[in-house]
Design an enzyme around this catalytic site. Structure first.
Site, PDB file in Angstrom:
ATOM      1  N   CYS A   2       1.130  -0.827   0.292  1.00  0.00           N
ATOM      2  CA  CYS A   2       0.107   0.168  -0.025  1.00  0.00           C
ATOM      3  C   CYS A   2       0.382   1.311   0.267  1.00  0.00           C
ATOM      4  CB  CYS A   2      -0.843   0.490   0.823  1.00  0.00           C
ATOM      5  SG  CYS A   2      -1.910  -1.306   1.494  1.00  0.00           S
ATOM      6  N   ARG A  27       2.901   1.670  -8.434  1.00  0.00           N
ATOM      7  CA  ARG A  27       3.191   1.080  -7.493  1.00  0.00           C
ATOM      8  C   ARG A  27       2.355  -0.331  -7.383  1.00  0.00           C
ATOM      9  NH1 ARG A  27       5.353   2.730  -2.089  1.00  0.00           N
ATOM     10  NH2 ARG A  27       4.236   1.607  -1.187  1.00  0.00           N
ATOM     11  N   TRP A  77      -2.973  -1.834  -1.772  1.00  0.00           N
ATOM     12  CA  TRP A  77      -2.842  -3.801  -2.384  1.00  0.00           C
ATOM     13  C   TRP A  77      -3.042  -4.898  -1.718  1.00  0.00           C
ATOM     14  CZ3 TRP A  77      -0.796  -5.927  -7.148  1.00  0.00           C
ATOM     15  CH2 TRP A  77      -0.903  -6.585  -6.905  1.00  0.00           C
ATOM     16  N   ASN A 103      -0.150   0.707   6.249  1.00  0.00           N
ATOM     17  CA  ASN A 103       0.612  -0.370   5.133  1.00  0.00           C
ATOM     18  C   ASN A 103       1.162  -1.235   5.672  1.00  0.00           C
ATOM     19  OD1 ASN A 103       2.219  -0.895   2.932  1.00  0.00           O
ATOM     20  ND2 ASN A 103       3.813   0.568   3.422  1.00  0.00           N
ATOM     21  N   GLY A 104       0.891  -1.943   5.638  1.00  0.00           N
ATOM     22  CA  GLY A 104       1.794  -3.176   6.455  1.00  0.00           C
ATOM     23  C   GLY A 104       0.565  -4.981   6.417  1.00  0.00           C
ATOM     24  N   GLU A 493      16.082 -21.982 -11.597  1.00  0.00           N
ATOM     25  CA  GLU A 493      15.457 -20.122 -11.789  1.00  0.00           C
ATOM     26  C   GLU A 493      16.229 -19.602 -12.192  1.00  0.00           C
ATOM     27  OE1 GLU A 493      13.088 -18.898 -12.054  1.00  0.00           O
ATOM     28  OE2 GLU A 493      13.291 -17.041 -10.729  1.00  0.00           O
ATOM     29  N   LYS A 497      16.184 -16.802 -15.328  1.00  0.00           N
ATOM     30  CA  LYS A 497      16.569 -14.985 -14.689  1.00  0.00           C
ATOM     31  C   LYS A 497      17.712 -14.994 -15.908  1.00  0.00           C
ATOM     32  CE  LYS A 497      13.813 -14.600 -12.770  1.00  0.00           C
ATOM     33  NZ  LYS A 497      13.052 -15.195 -12.272  1.00  0.00           N
ATOM     34  N   GLU A 500      15.705 -14.453 -18.875  1.00  0.00           N
ATOM     35  CA  GLU A 500      15.162 -13.937 -19.854  1.00  0.00           C
ATOM     36  C   GLU A 500      15.622 -12.360 -19.831  1.00  0.00           C
ATOM     37  OE1 GLU A 500      12.899 -14.431 -15.721  1.00  0.00           O
ATOM     38  OE2 GLU A 500      11.080 -13.910 -17.296  1.00  0.00           O
ATOM     39  N   HIS A 516      24.206 -38.070 -19.363  1.00  0.00           N
ATOM     40  CA  HIS A 516      23.392 -38.911 -20.242  1.00  0.00           C
ATOM     41  C   HIS A 516      23.540 -37.737 -20.998  1.00  0.00           C
ATOM     42  CE1 HIS A 516      22.927 -41.375 -16.676  1.00  0.00           C
ATOM     43  NE2 HIS A 516      22.920 -40.510 -15.889  1.00  0.00           N
ATOM     44  N   LYS A 615       4.713  -9.474 -18.549  1.00  0.00           N
ATOM     45  CA  LYS A 615       4.648  -9.510 -16.611  1.00  0.00           C
ATOM     46  C   LYS A 615       3.606 -11.228 -16.921  1.00  0.00           C
ATOM     47  CE  LYS A 615       5.615  -9.364 -12.604  1.00  0.00           C
ATOM     48  NZ  LYS A 615       6.602  -9.901 -12.450  1.00  0.00           N
TER      49      LYS A 615
HETATM   50  O1  M6R Z   1       1.895 -14.873 -12.706  1.00  0.00           O
HETATM   51  P1  M6R Z   1       2.837 -16.436 -12.704  1.00  0.00           P
HETATM   52  O2  M6R Z   1       3.282 -16.509 -11.282  1.00  0.00           O
HETATM   53  O3  M6R Z   1       1.556 -17.149 -13.432  1.00  0.00           O
HETATM   54  O4  M6R Z   1       3.409 -16.108 -13.828  1.00  0.00           O
HETATM   55  C1  M6R Z   1       4.211 -17.431 -13.807  1.00  0.00           C
HETATM   56  C2  M6R Z   1       5.752 -17.135 -15.314  1.00  0.00           C
HETATM   57  O5  M6R Z   1       4.901 -16.270 -16.259  1.00  0.00           O
HETATM   58  C3  M6R Z   1       5.795 -16.056 -14.801  1.00  0.00           C
HETATM   59  O6  M6R Z   1       7.192 -16.548 -13.181  1.00  0.00           O
HETATM   60  C4  M6R Z   1       7.823 -15.527 -15.799  1.00  0.00           C
HETATM   61  O7  M6R Z   1       8.241 -17.521 -16.114  1.00  0.00           O
HETATM   62  C5  M6R Z   1       8.890 -15.168 -14.850  1.00  0.00           C
HETATM   63  N1  M6R Z   1       8.481 -14.012 -15.836  1.00  0.00           N
HETATM   64  C6  M6R Z   1       9.974 -15.634 -14.319  1.00  0.00           C
HETATM   65  O8  M6R Z   1      10.788 -13.946 -14.267  1.00  0.00           O
END
Ligand code: M6R
Length: 620
Positions: A2, A27, A77, A103-104, A493, A497, A500, A516, A615
């Site tokens: 928030c 935000r 939020w 907020n919190g 992960e 990252k 991406e 393998h 996103k």
């Molecule tokens: O909103 P979601 O967690 O469902 O999104 C899933 C993926 O699209 C999301 O994690 C995507 O891989 C990110 N951009 C990773 O950084």
């Protein structure tokens, strides 16, 4: 998270508050509201119109015509209570004389609410925040009944803050004390701005930057009493505190990112906070504390024979961590599914299966479809999401919210660690619920889990050295991340990252699989990053890394601070604080987020908005 703004000046504050709300818009928010105090009392306007509430407030004649010289405003939020007009802030006490914004998260709001209801207070929202307004009212009437006069507003406020458990930035105004804004905090940010025309408070300096010349950042467990021409700061026992106000040289754009170069960097630094917030109010003994808004009766889970975890991208990686944790602690079989595959592969579901969908946004179409399919198949359905009121929450049997706050950068960072927090906590609680863990064991694990936030802080403090090491690989184009056991999800992960945001080729692999097939592609142009923090397969991972080295690939490792021998084998090491092995993904990912970040910057990429990515993926 928030956003809060307050202004007390010699002139009208309406436009300052509305402009401040617009500045907080970046935000993300689900509702917004404003309260204005003039000679006739408090006026309150608030709306939950997705992305339109501020616009709606800004054209209201009542807001535009107000002559009030003091007021508060808020972007919400949601964490407790769906986004609707009643749950939006500000909140009033019963008398309508005082208004608060918060907020919190107030961890003990249920107990406080019950106590206040018993004393006759009436609540109109489902939020945790509303208790604050009523508790100030209650404390004020107590102080007044004792006839002890002076500073009663301030004393009632400090009494209230002392009774709150959790994280908060709270501001209050009252028609009985019309010159003053009181604001206090624990963990959530508050900045006070001192200007020529008056004084201001906010959770985000960007909202008040243009009105103030100097700023004071309030510290935890402090209260500021702000009038149009004065600022006093106290601790919660009301001892006065010296402070120094300093100018801020940031532009508005810099201020939005709290001075960080990008939202991603800001969000990485918010990880310990997101992690801690997500665990607030949760524990080991009560499974129901994990459910928000929509609840299972935990007894319904007693019949569960199998759990399916589904998600996409980073959320899938959190699911993988949870699979290891649930099977280890609760001894319930877990299957892991990429959401886009789940419903097409004919999974065997019935009322004894629990399907958990993990989605930061709550809007990812593949995850929504997977959960709809699970529901139709009579499975029990639980979702883990960061967005209260998101689509996923409409068609499930229970919800667990992460509390990472809005994540603006496309690459998920703080939402990932928040997912790990809730899933790891839930796994321990499930272990307790299924009778596998003793209370003492579960409590110890939970305390260790909470302590990961401090380990994350330590890792974040090493940003410069991590980025310096990352710089060495600026000309590398091929990366392999390998790990075993809990190092495996981390390697996936980390590779995601890197791909991406740096657009470099990166693969995440279980280290034992390398020989393998994939080992064939390794040569001196490849960098292999081993997640070599301590777990039961540590020695085996080191052997896998030797195999890699003998193919001339360059080897880098992530290793624990206590690992005295790793430097005998490797030159390039990202050191991280030690954690219990099942929690290691929480901390081990941090240097690798910085690695991805540094390489993206080196390649001049738009870190927050990488090419070809959205996103939230709302198409199949
Ligand atoms: O909103 P979601 O967690 O469902 O999104 C899933 C993926 O699209 C999301 O994690 C995507 O891989 C990110 N951009 C990773 O950084």
């Amino acid at each position: 998270m928030c956003g809060i703004i307050g202004a007390v000046t010699g002139e009208k504050v309406n436009q300052i508050l509305i402009d401040g709300l617009k500045k907080l818009e970046y935000r993300g928010y689900d509702s917004a509201g404003v309260t204005l105090l003039d000679g006739s009392g408090l006026e309150l306007y608030k709306y939950a119109h997705l992305n339109q509430s501020i616009e709606k407030l800004s054209v209201m004649p009542q807001v535009n015509d107000s002559m009030a010289a003091i007021g508060l405003a808020h972007t919400r939020w949601a964490t407790h209570g769906v986004p609707n007009d009643l749950n939006a802030h500000p909140h009033l006490d019963c008398s309508g004389k005082l208004a608060i914004v918060h907020n919190g998260i107030i961890e003990n709001f249920r107990e406080l609410k019950e106590m206040l209801k018993d004393s006759g207070h009436e609540f109109i929202s489902n939020t945790d925040s509303e208790v604050i307004a009523h508790l100030i009212e209650e404390n004020l009437s107590l102080i007044k009944s004792e006839g002890s006069g002076a500073d009663e507003f301030l004393r009632a406020f400090s009494m209230t803050l002392k009774a709150l458990l959790g994280t908060f930035a709270v501001a209050v105004i009252s028609s009985e004390y019309p010159d003053t804004i009181l604001v206090g905090k624990n963990m959530s940010p508050v900045v006070v701005g001192l200007g020529n025309m008056g004084n201001f408070i906010s959770s985000d300096v960007s909202a008040i930057l243009e009105h103030a010349e100097k700023f004071v950042y309030l510290q935890d467990l402090q209260i500021a009493a702000v009038t149009k021409s004065s600022l006093k700061i106290y601790d919660f026992d009301l001892s006065g505190i010296e402070f120094a106000a300093t100018p801020v040289t940031w532009s508005y754009k810099d201020a939005q990112k709290a001075g960080y170069e990008t939202f991603m960097l800001k969000e990485i630094h918010e990880e310990p906070y997101a992690f801690t917030e997500t665990l607030l109010g949760r524990s080991t003994d009560k499974l129901e504390l994990y459910f928000d808004e929509i609840h299972f009766d935990p007894h319904e889970l007693a019949d569960i024979r199998k759990i399916f975890l589904v998600g996409c991208g980073t959320s899938y990686h959190s699911a993988m961590v949870a699979k290891y944790a649930i099977e280890h602690w609760a001894r319930i079989p877990v299957e892991l599914d990429i959401a886009s595959e789940f419903r097409y592969r004919d999974p065997v579901l019935d009322s004894t299966t629990l399907v958990v969908g993990i989605t930061q946004s709550g809007e990812t179409i593949d995850t929504l479809a997977a959960l709809n399919f699970a529901r139709k198949s009579r499975a029990k359905v639980l979702c883990v999401t960061n967005v209260v009121g998101s689509t996923v929450t409409n068609n499930v049997d229970a919800v667990m919210f992460t509390r990472a706050g809005p994540e603006i950068s496309v690459a998920a960072t703080k939402s990932y660690v928040a997912q790990l927090a809730v899933l790891l906590g839930f796994s321990i609680a499930l272990g307790r619920f299924s009778g596998v863990l003793f209370k003492s064991e579960a409590d110890r694990y939970f305390a260790d889990l909470q302590n990961c936030a401090s380990m994350m802080e330590i890792a974040l403090g090493r940003e410069t050295s991590y980025r310096k090491l990352a710089e060495k690989f600026k000309d590398t184009r091929d990366f392999f991340f390998i790990g075993r056991h809990m190092g495996y999800p981390t390697s996936l992960e980390a590779a995601l990252k890197l791909k991406e945001i740096s657009y470099l080729h990166a693969e995440g692999y279980p280290a034992g699989e390398l020989k393998h097939g994939p080992i064939a592609v390794l040569d001196s142009n490849t960098t292999v990053i081993g997640i070599a923090t301590k777990n039961k397969l540590y020695e085996k991972l080191l052997s896998n890394l030797e195999e890699v080295r003998s193919r001339n690939a360059r080897v880098v490792v992530v290793a624990n601070d206590s690992d005295n021998s790793v430097s005998n084998y490797f030159d390039d090491i990202f050191y991280v604080p030690d954690t219990f092995d099942l929690f290691s993904p929480v901390v081990d990912i941090i240097p690798l987020q910085f690695l991805a970040y540094e390489l993206a910057v080196r390649h001049n990429n738009d870190v927050d908005k990488p090419r070809n990515l959205a996103k939230t993926v709302t198409v199949e």
